[in-house]
Motif scaffolding. Structure first.
Motif, PDB file in Angstrom:
ATOM      1  N   LEU A 192       0.794  -1.074  -0.075  1.00  0.00           N
ATOM      2  CA  LEU A 192      -0.007   0.013   0.041  1.00  0.00           C
ATOM      3  C   LEU A 192       0.792   1.095  -0.123  1.00  0.00           C
ATOM      4  CD1 LEU A 192      -2.911   1.219   0.549  1.00  0.00           C
ATOM      5  CD2 LEU A 192      -2.480   1.214   2.782  1.00  0.00           C
ATOM      6  N   ARG A 193       0.799   2.110  -1.001  1.00  0.00           N
ATOM      7  CA  ARG A 193       1.294   3.417  -1.180  1.00  0.00           C
ATOM      8  C   ARG A 193       0.637   4.398  -0.923  1.00  0.00           C
ATOM      9  NH1 ARG A 193       4.733   3.418  -6.375  1.00  0.00           N
ATOM     10  NH2 ARG A 193       5.585   5.271  -5.449  1.00  0.00           N
ATOM     11  N   VAL A 194       0.802   5.402  -0.084  1.00  0.00           N
ATOM     12  CA  VAL A 194       0.078   6.525   0.114  1.00  0.00           C
ATOM     13  C   VAL A 194       0.962   8.008  -0.140  1.00  0.00           C
ATOM     14  CG1 VAL A 194      -1.168   7.836   1.719  1.00  0.00           C
ATOM     15  CG2 VAL A 194      -1.133   5.571   2.151  1.00  0.00           C
ATOM     16  N   GLY A 235       6.399  12.481  -0.297  1.00  0.00           N
ATOM     17  CA  GLY A 235       6.769  11.442  -1.261  1.00  0.00           C
ATOM     18  C   GLY A 235       5.558  10.478  -1.126  1.00  0.00           C
ATOM     19  N   ASP A 236       5.978   9.156  -0.366  1.00  0.00           N
ATOM     20  CA  ASP A 236       4.864   8.200  -0.341  1.00  0.00           C
ATOM     21  C   ASP A 236       5.279   7.421   1.028  1.00  0.00           C
ATOM     22  OD1 ASP A 236       6.972   7.061  -1.766  1.00  0.00           O
ATOM     23  OD2 ASP A 236       5.802   5.261  -2.434  1.00  0.00           O
ATOM     24  N   ASP A 237       4.214   6.913   1.621  1.00  0.00           N
ATOM     25  CA  ASP A 237       4.489   6.198   2.825  1.00  0.00           C
ATOM     26  C   ASP A 237       3.929   4.877   2.342  1.00  0.00           C
ATOM     27  OD1 ASP A 237       5.282   8.190   4.503  1.00  0.00           O
ATOM     28  OD2 ASP A 237       3.256   8.668   4.832  1.00  0.00           O
ATOM     29  N   ARG A 238       4.739   3.706   2.774  1.00  0.00           N
ATOM     30  CA  ARG A 238       4.383   2.378   2.218  1.00  0.00           C
ATOM     31  C   ARG A 238       4.419   1.344   3.362  1.00  0.00           C
ATOM     32  NH1 ARG A 238       8.675   1.622  -2.794  1.00  0.00           N
ATOM     33  NH2 ARG A 238       8.290   3.746  -3.683  1.00  0.00           N
ATOM     34  N   VAL A 239       3.574   0.600   3.158  1.00  0.00           N
ATOM     35  CA  VAL A 239       2.943  -0.767   4.081  1.00  0.00           C
ATOM     36  C   VAL A 239       3.201  -1.928   3.336  1.00  0.00           C
ATOM     37  CG1 VAL A 239       1.553  -1.798   5.558  1.00  0.00           C
ATOM     38  CG2 VAL A 239       1.629   0.642   5.746  1.00  0.00           C
ATOM     39  N   THR A 240       3.893  -2.917   3.446  1.00  0.00           N
ATOM     40  CA  THR A 240       4.183  -4.155   2.789  1.00  0.00           C
ATOM     41  C   THR A 240       3.858  -5.291   3.494  1.00  0.00           C
ATOM     42  OG1 THR A 240       6.231  -4.511   3.067  1.00  0.00           O
ATOM     43  CG2 THR A 240       5.896  -3.240   1.069  1.00  0.00           C
ATOM     44  N   TRP A 241       3.147  -6.488   2.735  1.00  0.00           N
ATOM     45  CA  TRP A 241       2.804  -7.553   3.490  1.00  0.00           C
ATOM     46  C   TRP A 241       3.112  -8.910   2.449  1.00  0.00           C
ATOM     47  CZ3 TRP A 241      -0.430  -3.980   1.783  1.00  0.00           C
ATOM     48  CH2 TRP A 241      -1.296  -4.363   1.046  1.00  0.00           C
ATOM     49  N   ASP A 242       3.358 -10.032   3.092  1.00  0.00           N
ATOM     50  CA  ASP A 242       3.614 -11.198   2.028  1.00  0.00           C
ATOM     51  C   ASP A 242       2.243 -11.988   2.142  1.00  0.00           C
ATOM     52  OD1 ASP A 242       4.296 -13.752   1.100  1.00  0.00           O
ATOM     53  OD2 ASP A 242       6.265 -13.410   1.992  1.00  0.00           O
ATOM     54  N   VAL A 265      -2.183   2.154  -4.664  1.00  0.00           N
ATOM     55  CA  VAL A 265      -1.902   3.364  -4.827  1.00  0.00           C
ATOM     56  C   VAL A 265      -2.557   4.405  -4.343  1.00  0.00           C
ATOM     57  CG1 VAL A 265      -0.588   5.336  -5.942  1.00  0.00           C
ATOM     58  CG2 VAL A 265       0.326   3.087  -6.404  1.00  0.00           C
ATOM     59  N   MET A 266      -2.567   5.264  -3.227  1.00  0.00           N
ATOM     60  CA  MET A 266      -3.632   6.166  -2.623  1.00  0.00           C
ATOM     61  C   MET A 266      -3.150   7.451  -2.826  1.00  0.00           C
ATOM     62  SD  MET A 266      -5.293   4.302   0.493  1.00  0.00           S
ATOM     63  CE  MET A 266      -6.838   5.106  -0.058  1.00  0.00           C
ATOM     64  N   VAL A 267      -4.074   8.313  -3.806  1.00  0.00           N
ATOM     65  CA  VAL A 267      -3.949   9.447  -4.021  1.00  0.00           C
ATOM     66  C   VAL A 267      -4.803  10.478  -3.303  1.00  0.00           C
ATOM     67  CG1 VAL A 267      -3.767  11.208  -6.110  1.00  0.00           C
ATOM     68  CG2 VAL A 267      -3.020   9.044  -6.239  1.00  0.00           C
ATOM     69  N   PRO A 268      -4.361  11.454  -2.550  1.00  0.00           N
ATOM     70  CA  PRO A 268      -5.062  12.235  -1.570  1.00  0.00           C
ATOM     71  C   PRO A 268      -5.638  13.166  -2.456  1.00  0.00           C
ATOM     72  CG  PRO A 268      -2.818  12.912  -1.474  1.00  0.00           C
ATOM     73  CD  PRO A 268      -2.790  11.865  -2.126  1.00  0.00           C
ATOM     74  N   ARG A 269      -7.023  13.535  -2.074  1.00  0.00           N
ATOM     75  CA  ARG A 269      -7.834  14.630  -2.615  1.00  0.00           C
ATOM     76  C   ARG A 269      -6.894  15.786  -2.942  1.00  0.00           C
ATOM     77  NH1 ARG A 269     -13.227  15.966   0.226  1.00  0.00           N
ATOM     78  NH2 ARG A 269     -13.638  14.057  -0.967  1.00  0.00           N
TER      79      ARG A 269
END
Length: 81
Positions: free
Chosen positions: A4-6, A11-18, A73-77
């Protein structure tokens, strides 16, 4: 591997999972998915738009979190002024 990229001013914050570890019940992987779901819901509530990005496929706008996505990918308003 899911991500998940915000997008933000930083820049962007990331959370990853397997995803494979989630299926086998790995607690750390499950916690990462829950955190990604929480962030997804929080950002959607603020008006962010989410896109599912998969290698070799067209980008798809989504409204619900999908733990099987290769990348979200999440793009803010965008606020004008």
């Amino acid at each position: 591997m899911g991500m998940l990229r915000v997008m933000s001013r930083r820049g962007d914050d990331r959370v990853t999972w397997d995803e494979q570890k989630v299926v086998t019940g790995d607690l750390e992987a499950i916690a990462a998915v829950k955190e990604a779901e929480r962030i997804f819901a929080q950002e959607r509530a603020k008006g962010a738009t989410a896109f599912r990005v998969e290698t070799g496929k067209p980008i798809q706008r989504i409204d619900q979190f999908d733990a099987t996505a290769e990348q979200i990918v999440m793009v803010p308003r965008v606020v004008g002024g």
